[in-house]
Design a protein around this motif. Structure first.
Motif, mmCIF file in Angstrom:
data_model
loop_
_atom_site.group_PDB
_atom_site.id
_atom_site.type_symbol
_atom_site.label_atom_id
_atom_site.label_comp_id
_atom_site.label_asym_id
_atom_site.label_seq_id
_atom_site.Cartn_x
_atom_site.Cartn_y
_atom_site.Cartn_z
ATOM 1 N N LEU A 12 3.835 -6.885 -13.540
ATOM 2 C CA LEU A 12 3.116 -8.157 -13.429
ATOM 3 C C LEU A 12 3.492 -8.884 -12.146
ATOM 4 C CD1 LEU A 12 3.154 -9.697 -17.023
ATOM 5 C CD2 LEU A 12 1.164 -9.049 -15.641
ATOM 6 N N TYR A 13 4.789 -8.827 -11.861
ATOM 7 C CA TYR A 13 5.273 -9.492 -10.664
ATOM 8 C C TYR A 13 4.674 -8.853 -9.415
ATOM 9 C CZ TYR A 13 8.417 -11.050 -7.009
ATOM 10 O OH TYR A 13 8.912 -11.555 -5.845
ATOM 11 N N ALA A 14 4.663 -7.510 -9.436
ATOM 12 C CA ALA A 14 4.109 -6.786 -8.293
ATOM 13 C C ALA A 14 2.624 -7.114 -8.109
ATOM 14 C CB ALA A 14 4.299 -5.286 -8.490
ATOM 15 N N LYS A 15 1.920 -7.224 -9.245
ATOM 16 C CA LYS A 15 0.494 -7.532 -9.187
ATOM 17 C C LYS A 15 0.281 -8.943 -8.614
ATOM 18 C CE LYS A 15 -3.620 -7.505 -12.176
ATOM 19 N NZ LYS A 15 -3.823 -8.884 -12.637
ATOM 20 N N ALA A 16 1.087 -9.887 -9.120
ATOM 21 C CA ALA A 16 0.970 -11.262 -8.637
ATOM 22 C C ALA A 16 1.269 -11.341 -7.147
ATOM 23 C CB ALA A 16 1.928 -12.169 -9.416
ATOM 24 N N LEU A 17 2.278 -10.573 -6.767
ATOM 25 C CA LEU A 17 2.683 -10.578 -5.357
ATOM 26 C C LEU A 17 1.563 -10.018 -4.481
ATOM 27 C CD1 LEU A 17 5.171 -11.278 -3.662
ATOM 28 C CD2 LEU A 17 5.832 -8.867 -3.779
ATOM 29 N N THR A 18 0.967 -8.910 -4.930
ATOM 30 C CA THR A 18 -0.124 -8.301 -4.179
ATOM 31 C C THR A 18 -1.289 -9.283 -4.056
ATOM 32 O OG1 THR A 18 0.515 -6.222 -5.205
ATOM 33 C CG2 THR A 18 -1.555 -6.228 -4.002
ATOM 34 N N GLU A 19 -1.614 -9.918 -5.211
ATOM 35 C CA GLU A 19 -2.724 -10.881 -5.176
ATOM 36 C C GLU A 19 -2.412 -12.033 -4.225
ATOM 37 O OE1 GLU A 19 -3.433 -11.899 -9.223
ATOM 38 O OE2 GLU A 19 -4.593 -10.073 -9.583
ATOM 39 N N HIS A 20 -1.148 -12.454 -4.274
ATOM 40 C CA HIS A 20 -0.715 -13.532 -3.392
ATOM 41 C C HIS A 20 -0.902 -13.125 -1.932
ATOM 42 C CE1 HIS A 20 1.655 -16.937 -1.989
ATOM 43 N NE2 HIS A 20 2.347 -16.095 -1.233
ATOM 44 N N ILE A 21 -0.466 -11.889 -1.645
ATOM 45 C CA ILE A 21 -0.576 -11.413 -0.263
ATOM 46 C C ILE A 21 -2.032 -11.314 0.157
ATOM 47 C CG2 ILE A 21 -0.166 -9.420 1.251
ATOM 48 C CD1 ILE A 21 2.526 -9.076 -0.343
ATOM 49 N N ILE A 22 -2.877 -10.766 -0.750
ATOM 50 C CA ILE A 22 -4.298 -10.654 -0.420
ATOM 51 C C ILE A 22 -4.908 -12.046 -0.204
ATOM 52 C CG2 ILE A 22 -6.571 -9.970 -1.326
ATOM 53 C CD1 ILE A 22 -5.086 -7.582 -2.667
ATOM 54 N N ASN A 23 -4.553 -12.979 -1.120
ATOM 55 C CA ASN A 23 -5.066 -14.344 -0.972
ATOM 56 C C ASN A 23 -4.616 -14.993 0.325
ATOM 57 O OD1 ASN A 23 -6.539 -14.430 -3.305
ATOM 58 N ND2 ASN A 23 -4.844 -15.238 -4.534
ATOM 59 N N MET A 24 -3.331 -14.798 0.649
ATOM 60 C CA MET A 24 -2.795 -15.392 1.867
ATOM 61 C C MET A 24 -3.480 -14.793 3.088
ATOM 62 S SD MET A 24 -0.858 -17.767 1.189
ATOM 63 C CE MET A 24 -1.616 -18.108 -0.354
ATOM 64 N N ASP A 25 -3.734 -13.464 2.976
ATOM 65 C CA ASP A 25 -4.394 -12.771 4.053
ATOM 66 C C ASP A 25 -5.783 -13.361 4.276
ATOM 67 O OD1 ASP A 25 -3.751 -10.754 5.828
ATOM 68 O OD2 ASP A 25 -5.213 -9.400 4.883
ATOM 69 N N THR A 26 -6.486 -13.621 3.170
ATOM 70 C CA THR A 26 -7.813 -14.217 3.254
ATOM 71 C C THR A 26 -7.720 -15.622 3.847
ATOM 72 O OG1 THR A 26 -8.307 -13.059 1.216
ATOM 73 C CG2 THR A 26 -9.898 -14.723 1.912
ATOM 74 N N LEU A 27 -6.761 -16.394 3.346
ATOM 75 C CA LEU A 27 -6.591 -17.762 3.835
ATOM 76 C C LEU A 27 -6.280 -17.762 5.330
ATOM 77 C CD1 LEU A 27 -6.365 -20.789 3.361
ATOM 78 C CD2 LEU A 27 -4.027 -20.451 2.527
ATOM 79 N N ASP A 28 -5.393 -16.876 5.747
ATOM 80 C CA ASP A 28 -5.047 -16.805 7.169
ATOM 81 C C ASP A 28 -6.285 -16.516 8.022
ATOM 82 O OD1 ASP A 28 -2.431 -17.326 6.571
ATOM 83 O OD2 ASP A 28 -1.752 -15.250 6.755
ATOM 84 N N LYS A 29 -7.110 -15.567 7.544
ATOM 85 C CA LYS A 29 -8.330 -15.220 8.291
ATOM 86 C C LYS A 29 -9.286 -16.401 8.319
ATOM 87 C CE LYS A 29 -8.442 -10.193 7.739
ATOM 88 N NZ LYS A 29 -8.157 -9.606 6.394
ATOM 89 N N GLU A 30 -9.418 -17.035 7.162
ATOM 90 C CA GLU A 30 -10.333 -18.186 7.078
ATOM 91 C C GLU A 30 -9.893 -19.328 7.986
ATOM 92 O OE1 GLU A 30 -12.776 -18.894 3.144
ATOM 93 O OE2 GLU A 30 -10.623 -19.053 2.764
ATOM 94 N N LEU A 31 -8.568 -19.548 8.044
ATOM 95 C CA LEU A 31 -8.049 -20.618 8.898
ATOM 96 C C LEU A 31 -8.351 -20.325 10.367
ATOM 97 C CD1 LEU A 31 -4.611 -21.373 7.168
ATOM 98 C CD2 LEU A 31 -6.508 -22.978 7.449
ATOM 99 N N GLN A 32 -8.124 -19.072 10.751
ATOM 100 C CA GLN A 32 -8.399 -18.668 12.122
ATOM 101 C C GLN A 32 -9.884 -18.878 12.456
ATOM 102 O OE1 GLN A 32 -5.988 -17.764 14.360
ATOM 103 N NE2 GLN A 32 -7.703 -17.956 15.794
ATOM 104 N N GLU A 33 -10.741 -18.461 11.516
ATOM 105 C CA GLU A 33 -12.187 -18.632 11.724
ATOM 106 C C GLU A 33 -12.565 -20.100 11.800
ATOM 107 O OE1 GLU A 33 -13.260 -14.554 9.293
ATOM 108 O OE2 GLU A 33 -13.989 -16.485 8.487
ATOM 109 N N ALA A 34 -11.880 -20.906 10.975
ATOM 110 C CA ALA A 34 -12.167 -22.343 10.964
ATOM 111 C C ALA A 34 -11.871 -22.959 12.324
ATOM 112 C CB ALA A 34 -11.353 -23.032 9.873
#
Ligand code: C2E
Ligand code: MG
Ligand code: MG
Ligand code: MG
Length: 277
Positions: A12-34
């Motif tokens: 569960l922890y690994a899954k949460a961590l992966t989701e967190h990383i994917i979300n952060m990755d998306t957020l980072d890209k979105e911020l750059q685009e913004a």
């Protein structure tokens, strides 16, 4: 059984961590685009002199006009931007944009106050921060004395050779310096005495329950007394009620900022307010 539970938790922890990383990755890209698509906007919250309720300055506060989620609060993206380092390019955009705005206001006489800009520790620690600030001011024909840099208590309290010389250099260049959210960072009072600081901003969390809470009243009074004795200016943040304002005034705090007086607003609205001139 216990072993399985442990395994599940790890999974569960690994899954949460992966989701967190994917979300952060998306957020980072979105911020750059913004940043590339000019999706950040600046609001300005006026700061008032309690003696005549005139506007003496304004704090620059960033928002993100998100394509699907609407106008986002800095709490939704500044923490990640600090973590990833994106706060540095974003910070430069904010500084350039707000200096341009101030230059325009000064040219037309629409606003004559000080502009307070929040500066992240990552940004102020850049080698060329002082010279870049000076160059930008020069380019916009703005006197550094019209710019107040809000630094964090934790940067001020580092008290390293680097942080002290950075503050001294900014001071020497003519910039005003204030400590944001003062009181939340366990300042060493002896350091404060030696630093070239102009103003303390009393954190909203201490103002919030005045004058009802005896403890908070005591803290606010102590900060005001400290500021007086060190010959610093002091501003009360997050003033929402007339009672809070009255308390601050009675205790000798002359500057305020808060919803009671004005919320952060787009630049067009700021210039319609009564000013100190
Ligand atoms: P801060 O610098 O302490 O800014 C004050 C925050 O309190 C602002 O929230 C402001 O809208 C809010 N505020 C002002 N008066 C009141 C009031 O009477 N009641 C309440 N409940 N809130 C009030 P905002 O705009 O959401 O910004 C939050 C934080 O995000 C800022 O806290 C600052 O730490 C950070 N931030 C905002 N803009 C920037 C920026 O341009 N650069 C950097 N580095 N950080 C920023
Ligand atoms: Mg601030
Ligand atoms: Mg603050
Ligand atoms: Mg704050």
């Amino acid at each position: 059984e216990a072993k399985n539970l442990g395994k599940n938790q790890v999974a569960l922890y690994a899954k949460a961590l992966t989701e967190h990383i994917i979300n952060m990755d998306t957020l980072d890209k979105e911020l750059q685009e913004a940043l590339e698509s000019d999706a950040f906007v600046l609001h300005y919250q006026p700061q008032f002199d309690l003696s005549d309720l005139s506007v003496v300055g304004a704090e620059v506060l960033v928002r993100w006009q998100h394509p699907t989620r609407g106008l986002l609060s800095p709490y939704a993206f500044i923490p990640r931007a600090e973590e990833s380092g994106f706060i540095v390019p974003l910070g430069w955009w904010i500084i350039e944009e707000s200096l341009k705005q101030l230059a325009l206001w000064q040219e037309t006489g629409a606003f004559k106050g000080t502009l307070a800009i929040n500066i992240s520790t990552l940004q102020i620690e850049e080698e060329s921060f002082v010279s870049a600030m000076q160059a930008l001011c020069k380019h916009e024909k703005i006197a550094p004395s019209c710019i107040e840099l809000e630094v964090t208590e934790s940067f001020v309290m580092k008290n390293t050779q680097e942080s002290i010389s950075k503050l001294l250099a900014l001071k020497k260049a003519g910039f005003k310096l204030s400590v944001d959210d003062f009181g939340t960072g366990y300042s060493s009072l002896s350091y404060l005495k030696q630093l070239p600081i102009d103003k303390l901003k009393i954190d909203r969390s201490f103002v919030k329950d005045t004058p009802r809470s005896e403890e908070d009243c005591a803290i606010v009074k102590a900060i005001i007394a400290l500021a007086k004795n060190l010959h610093l200016e002091v501003l009360g943040e997050g003033v929402e009620t007339p009672e809070q304002s009255l308390f601050l005034k009675k205790e000798g705090c002359h500057l305020v900022q808060g919803y009671l007086y004005a919320k952060p607003m787009p630049p067009e609205q700021l210039v319609a307010l009564k000013q100190n001139n």
